[in-house]
Write a protein that holds these residues in place. Structure first.
Motif, PDB file in Angstrom:
ATOM      1  N   GLY A   1     -10.235 -21.176   6.804  1.00 44.63           N
ATOM      2  CA  GLY A   1      -9.147 -21.864   7.259  1.00 44.63           C
ATOM      3  C   GLY A   1      -9.312 -23.174   8.079  1.00 44.63           C
ATOM      4  O   GLY A   1     -10.352 -23.390   8.575  1.00 44.63           O
ATOM      5  N   TYR A   2      -8.481 -24.144   7.962  1.00 45.71           N
ATOM      6  CA  TYR A   2      -9.092 -25.344   8.305  1.00 45.71           C
ATOM      7  C   TYR A   2      -7.701 -26.080   9.165  1.00 45.71           C
ATOM      8  O   TYR A   2      -6.683 -26.085   8.557  1.00 45.71           O
ATOM      9  N   ALA A   3      -7.984 -26.056  10.675  1.00 43.73           N
ATOM     10  CA  ALA A   3      -7.113 -26.602  11.547  1.00 43.73           C
ATOM     11  C   ALA A   3      -6.603 -27.872  11.189  1.00 43.73           C
ATOM     12  O   ALA A   3      -7.388 -28.764  10.731  1.00 43.73           O
ATOM     13  N   GLY A   4      -4.912 -27.981  11.248  1.00 43.75           N
ATOM     14  CA  GLY A   4      -4.517 -29.284  10.663  1.00 43.75           C
ATOM     15  C   GLY A   4      -4.278 -29.322   9.116  1.00 43.75           C
ATOM     16  O   GLY A   4      -3.369 -30.179   8.625  1.00 43.75           O
ATOM     17  N   GLY A   5      -5.182 -28.510   8.335  1.00 45.87           N
ATOM     18  CA  GLY A   5      -5.016 -28.424   6.846  1.00 45.87           C
ATOM     19  C   GLY A   5      -4.184 -27.454   6.410  1.00 45.87           C
ATOM     20  O   GLY A   5      -3.091 -26.946   7.056  1.00 45.87           O
TER      21      GLY A   5
ATOM     22  N   GLY B   1       0.929 -22.967   5.088  1.00 43.78           N
ATOM     23  CA  GLY B   1       2.310 -23.554   4.902  1.00 43.78           C
ATOM     24  C   GLY B   1       3.027 -24.057   6.096  1.00 43.78           C
ATOM     25  O   GLY B   1       3.945 -24.823   5.887  1.00 43.78           O
ATOM     26  N   THR B   2       2.467 -23.709   7.355  1.00 43.26           N
ATOM     27  CA  THR B   2       3.343 -24.193   8.360  1.00 43.26           C
ATOM     28  C   THR B   2       3.003 -25.580   8.735  1.00 43.26           C
ATOM     29  O   THR B   2       3.962 -26.274   8.988  1.00 43.26           O
ATOM     30  N   ASN B   3       2.148 -26.253   8.090  1.00 49.93           N
ATOM     31  CA  ASN B   3       1.529 -27.729   8.491  1.00 49.93           C
ATOM     32  C   ASN B   3       2.374 -28.138   7.119  1.00 49.93           C
ATOM     33  O   ASN B   3       2.359 -29.664   7.298  1.00 49.93           O
TER      34      ASN B   3
ATOM     35  N   PRO C   1      -8.809 -33.763   1.939  1.00 48.66           N
ATOM     36  CA  PRO C   1      -8.634 -34.898   3.206  1.00 48.66           C
ATOM     37  C   PRO C   1      -9.588 -34.883   4.413  1.00 48.66           C
ATOM     38  O   PRO C   1     -10.325 -33.880   4.377  1.00 48.66           O
ATOM     39  N   TRP C   2      -9.585 -35.873   5.009  1.00 51.68           N
ATOM     40  CA  TRP C   2     -10.572 -36.005   5.876  1.00 51.68           C
ATOM     41  C   TRP C   2     -10.701 -34.943   7.112  1.00 51.68           C
ATOM     42  O   TRP C   2     -11.569 -34.356   7.480  1.00 51.68           O
ATOM     43  N   ASP C   3      -9.453 -34.473   7.546  1.00 49.16           N
ATOM     44  CA  ASP C   3      -9.262 -33.491   8.488  1.00 49.16           C
ATOM     45  C   ASP C   3      -9.961 -31.958   7.954  1.00 49.16           C
ATOM     46  O   ASP C   3     -10.580 -31.406   8.645  1.00 49.16           O
ATOM     47  N   THR C   4      -9.613 -31.725   6.774  1.00 46.15           N
ATOM     48  CA  THR C   4      -9.910 -30.690   6.162  1.00 46.15           C
ATOM     49  C   THR C   4     -11.712 -30.800   6.118  1.00 46.15           C
ATOM     50  O   THR C   4     -12.257 -29.642   6.458  1.00 46.15           O
TER      51      THR C   4
END
Length: 357
Positions: free
Chosen positions: A195-199, A223-225, A48-51
């Protein structure tokens, strides 16, 4: 005496600086320009682009060395210079020198296309760790000792840590305060922060990249996302956990692997998402899937339930831990991993103290 060892940089021969490669820790992959990145550059199109965007930041990359007779270490670097209106322009560009659990000093330096920073050393041999600032993607170009010599610190077992913004270290005030850094110090590990914010939504290409990446111990903390950013049902969460772990196991069939289920998120615990699942239900599905895999014979697979590791007072914004929250989480993970890593834990480390208070 300053060392005069040449190395190649951007096609030019530069003297007086040590090649930073042997000193760098926390490095997963290098891109075509030799910069540390946190996803496989040959497999970027499936992410994914955000990752992909977050993977370009050198989160967790650091310099580790020992010193003999040196009064200081000088680090040559390149960092992105903020433009007008840059939201990150006011952040301090600070290099932090640590010795074990002790912050020795922080030294600010301006981001520049090419610059250097000098860090005064205490009267000991170390080992020392320098955490560069992360927000402007600094690249270490070279190192040199002042008044003595420096050598790469011994490498610890390699720990691959995958997760979301919490793993990336959001709301910790310094890179060294993020929970993977806390636990890694306690256990003497070479922590590789993936760790990837948003991912951290169970992306299966990430699992396949982890399978190909050498590591001595692995932790999955996502998991929280999956509650809101990309809504999952409990069934989807269960099957995704099974698939993710099975793909990782293709490359690491017997590597110690710890699954940390989602931490407390008060707004999400009993609130259904777009597919009708609460975070409590998603957490339960991940934990059930992990227990099923362990029960089917994966004796190197461990579960650390995340719900009670932190309380609301340890969350800055109802989601991301404070520094104290990161310290407590790092301590809990270190205790869970300790019996399964090759090196004995440091009993004096904060990463193993006070996690049950």
């Amino acid at each position: 005496m300053e060392l005069d060892v040449p190395y190649e940089s951007a096609g030019q021969r530069v003297t007086g600086w040590l090649d930073p490669g042997p000193f760098l820790r926390g490095v997963a992959w290098l891109d075509a320009e030799g910069r540390p990145v946190r996803a496989d550059p040959d497999d970027a199109m499936r992410l994914p682009w955000d990752t992909g965007e977050r993977a370009n930041l050198p989160i967790g990359t650091r310099v580790e060395f020992t010193a003999r007779g040196a009064s200081a270490v000088r680090i040559r670097y390149r960092a992105r210079v903020p433009g007008p209106g840059d939201a990150l322009g006011e952040l301090a560009h600070t290099f932090a020198l640590w010795e074990g659990d002790h912050l020795v000093r922080e030294t600010a330096a301006e981001p520049a296309e090419e610059g250097f920073v000098t860090l005064q050393l205490p009267r000991s041999e170390g080992p020392f760790t320098v955490h560069p600032p992360e927000s402007r993607s600094p690249v270490v170009l070279g190192l040199r000792a002042v008044g003595g010599t420096i050598s790469p610190a011994p490498r610890g077992p390699r720990w691959l840590v995958h997760g979301d913004s919490i793993t990336e270290g959001w709301w910790s005030t310094r890179p060294a305060h993020a929970w993977p850094a806390v636990a890694g110090r306690a256990l003497g590990l070479d922590t590789v922060n993936l760790g990837y914010a948003g991912g951290g939504r169970g992306e299966l290409p990430t699992a396949e990249q982890l399978a190909r990446l050498p590591g001595d111990v692995i932790t999955l903390a996502f998991g929280t996302n999956c509650w809101s950013r990309i809504p999952f049902s409990a069934t989807l969460m269960h099957e995704t956990t099974l698939a993710f772990v099975r793909l990782v196991r293709r490359g690491h069939p017997a590597t110690p692997l710890l699954v940390v289920s989602p931490l407390l998120r008060p707004e999400a615990e009993s609130t259904p998402n777009a597919l009708g699942a609460t975070l409590a239900e998603l957490r339960g599905a991940m934990e059930d899937a992990t227990r099923a895999l362990a029960g089917a014979g994966d004796t190197a697979l461990q579960l650390l339930p995340g719900r009670d590791l932190l309380s609301a007072e340890h969350l800055m914004d109802g989601l991301h831990p404070t520094d104290e929250g990161h310290a407590r989480l790092g301590a809990a993970v270190a205790r869970a991993l300790g019996p399964h890593v090759p090196k004995p834990p440091r009993a004096d480390s904060r990463g193993l103290r006070d996690s049950q208070r």
